[in-house]
Structure formats: structure tokens, C-alpha cells
Design an enzyme around this catalytic site. Structure first.
Site, mmCIF file in Angstrom:
data_model
loop_
_atom_site.group_PDB
_atom_site.id
_atom_site.type_symbol
_atom_site.label_atom_id
_atom_site.label_comp_id
_atom_site.label_asym_id
_atom_site.label_seq_id
_atom_site.Cartn_x
_atom_site.Cartn_y
_atom_site.Cartn_z
ATOM 1 C CG ASN A 127 -1.752 1.242 1.349
ATOM 2 O OD1 ASN A 127 -1.791 2.063 0.429
ATOM 3 N ND2 ASN A 127 -2.437 1.395 2.473
ATOM 4 C CE LYS A 139 -0.150 3.182 4.773
ATOM 5 N NZ LYS A 139 -0.062 3.276 6.222
ATOM 6 C CG HIS A 182 -5.804 2.027 5.266
ATOM 7 N ND1 HIS A 182 -5.357 2.936 6.199
ATOM 8 C CD2 HIS A 182 -4.782 1.142 5.080
ATOM 9 C CE1 HIS A 182 -4.119 2.616 6.557
ATOM 10 N NE2 HIS A 182 -3.748 1.535 5.894
ATOM 11 C CD GLU A 188 -2.860 5.535 6.741
ATOM 12 O OE1 GLU A 188 -2.832 5.600 5.491
ATOM 13 O OE2 GLU A 188 -1.965 4.963 7.405
ATOM 14 C CD GLU A 242 -3.469 -2.286 7.246
ATOM 15 O OE1 GLU A 242 -2.385 -2.561 6.723
ATOM 16 O OE2 GLU A 242 -4.075 -1.226 7.027
ATOM 17 N N GLY A 253 2.656 2.403 10.783
ATOM 18 C CA GLY A 253 3.629 3.480 10.624
ATOM 19 C C GLY A 253 4.335 3.862 11.903
ATOM 20 C CB SER A 255 5.340 -1.721 11.982
ATOM 21 O OG SER A 255 4.987 -0.365 12.194
HETATM 22 P P1 13P Z 1 3.084 0.429 7.640
HETATM 23 O O1 13P Z 1 3.579 -0.873 7.064
HETATM 24 O O2 13P Z 1 3.833 1.620 7.122
HETATM 25 O O3 13P Z 1 2.982 0.376 9.129
HETATM 26 O O4 13P Z 1 1.592 0.615 7.089
HETATM 27 C C1 13P Z 1 0.713 -0.439 7.176
HETATM 28 C C2 13P Z 1 -0.511 -0.077 6.419
HETATM 29 O O5 13P Z 1 -1.253 0.809 6.797
HETATM 30 C C3 13P Z 1 -0.786 -0.815 5.175
HETATM 31 O O6 13P Z 1 -2.047 -0.545 4.702
#
Ligand code: 13P
Length: 254
Positions: free
Chosen positions: A9, A11, A96, A98, A168, A174, A214
Site C-alpha cells: 500500500n 499510500k 483503511h 486512515e 491492521e 507506521g 509495521s
Molecule cells: P506500515 O507498514 O507503514 O505500518 O503501514 C501499514 C498499512 O497501513 C498498510 O495498509
């Protein structure tokens, strides 16, 4: 049998040119692995989709990170599921954390987005996960169950076959703080049990459940040894072709 999957992803990262370069690098490294037992997916921003779909081999699938609730029309700035599908993408990431937290995506909104995606033959990577406070107060199972029930349990058995679930935990995204292998397995087993209660054991056994938060080249191996962790949804580490391909290699091994 359920698929092993490693999905990136990206982002909101990479210009179009940078994204094409990254996709080419990922393509070369993944091809060299010849990891035929793993479905590799790259989830790019909308504007990259068509170009990335052109530069990767068919073994790598392309995914959007969102789609509109509506079919078409006067919705300035939105991108429909039909448009996503027309780029050659086969997947869309929905729900997601976010999107849920920064853009107010509710269960009701997600029900519509999932419907649009499936109508357009896109498979859905549906994200669920609790925030830190919910885990600390031991509400994490309840929260994840509610996201499943209110987001995707309206689907028929046939439709549900086109859904991949990504667990997640928001506190691990992150932050560099990964769920322990045991925490991931515990939640994945719970998700599978919850799916079995609704759709039956066979459907649950065939549902891929990915871990995200992560996940990186160092910890992927241990996470993927868990029987209910079918793969990963990778944020930061998907932006480096070498790291991403090491995660694919780790998935392929087990
Ligand atoms: P990270 O791997 O950067 O923690 O992000 C995970 C994520 O949100 C994947 O959709």
C-alpha cells in the site's frame, strides 16, 4: 485453498515517474523470486494505476486504495470503481484506518464502496483494526467484529469469495511497533472464526487474512509462520523494492 498474498500500500507517496520506476524494480525483483505460490499486489495512488498496470508482468496485480460510493456523475474529485477497473487494476483496498479516521468513512459508506467494487469485478482488500485505547481496554475483538459485521457481512457467499480481510491494528501502522506474532495469530483466528459463524467453515478456510502494521523484511518471516496469517498488507516497506521483495520471499517460504 486460500491464497498467500503480499500487498503493498503505497499510500500518498511517489510521483507518477517515481512510481513507474518503483513498479519496474518491484517487477524485476519479484519475477526473479519466481514465487508462484504468492499473489503479489501493488496498491498505488489512482493516477499511477494505468501506467503501473502496463509495466508489471501479469503475476503482479494492481490495486487502488479507494473508490467512490457512487456509480458515476456529478461527484467532483471522485474516482469510480468502474474507472479503477478500466485501468487494468484487479483489487481495491477499502476501509483503511486512515480513510476511516481522516476522511470519515463509516460502515455505511464502506458498504456502498464494497458494492461498487464488486459490481465492477474488483476484489476487495477490506481493512479492520482497533486503536490503542480499544486494545488497552480489551475491546479489540468487539471492535473488529463490528467492523466485519457492519462492513461486509451483508454480502452473499458468492460476493464474499471476492473479499480479502486485512487486520491492521491502528497502533501498529507506521509506528514501527508491530503486533507480536501471538497477537496477530490470536486476532486472525478470531476473524476466521467470526467469518465461519456467518459464512460457514469452508468459506472461512478459503478467506485470506492479511496482517498490516509495521510489517517489514525483518519481522515478516515470524509473522508468516502463523497458521492464520495468510500474508501482509505492507505500507512503508512497500516503497523499497528490495524490502518488499524480501517480504514476498518470506511469504513464499512457508
Ligand atoms: P506500515 O507498514 O507503514 O505500518 O503501514 C501499514 C498499512 O497501513 C498498510 O495498509
Amino acid at each position: 485453498m486460500r491464497k498467500k498474498i503480499v500487498a503493498g500500500n503505497w499510500k500518498m507517496n511517489k510521483t507518477l515517474q517515481e512510481g513507474i520506476e518503483l513498479a519496474k524494480e518491484v517487477n524485476a525483483k519479484v519475477k526473479a523470486l519466481n514465487a508462484q505460490n504468492v499473489q503479489v499486489i501493488v496498491g498505488t495512488p489512482f493516477i499511477h494505476l494505468a501506467e503501473v498496470a502496463k509495466v508489471v508482468d501479469p503475476v503482479i496485480a494492481v490495486s487502488a486504495q479507494n473508490c467512490a460510493t457512487e456509480v458515476s456523475g456529478a461527484f467532483t474529485g471522485e474516482v469510480s470503481a468502474a474507472m479503477v477497473a478500466s485501468t487494468g487494476s484487479r483489487y481495491v483496498i477499502l476501509g483503511h484506518s486512515e480513510r476511516r479516521s481522516y476522511y470519515g468513512e463509516t460502515d455505511a459508506i464502506l458498504v456502498k464502496k464494497v458494492a461498487r467494487a464488486l459490481e465492477n469485478k474488483l476484489d476487495v482488500i477490506f481493512c479492520v483494526g482497533e486503536v490503542l485505547e480499544e486494545r488497552e481496554t480489551e475491546k479489540h475483538f468487539e471492535v473488529v467484529k463490528s467492523q466485519l459485521v457492519n462492513g461486509i457481512f451483508n454480502l452473499s457467499n458468492e460476493e464474499f469469495a471476492h473479499v480479502i480481510i486485512a487486520y491492521e491494528p491502528v497502533w501498529a501502522i507506521g509506528t514501527g511497533k508491530t503486533a507480536t506474532s501471538a497477537q496477530a495469530q490470536e486476532m486472525h483466528a478470531f476473524i476466521r472464526k467470526t467469518v465461519a459463524e456467518k459464512y460457514g467453515k469452508e468459506t472461512a478456510e478459503n478467506t485470506s487474512i492479511l496482517y498490516g502494521g509495521s510489517c517489514n523484511a525483518k519481522n515478516a518471516d515470524e509473522l508468516f509462520t502463523n497458521p492464520d496469517v495468510d500474508g501482509g498488507l505492507i505500507g512503508g516497506a512497500s516503497l523499497k523494492a528490495e524490502d518488499f521483495s524480501l517480504i514476498v520471499a518470506a511469504r513464499s517460504k512457508h
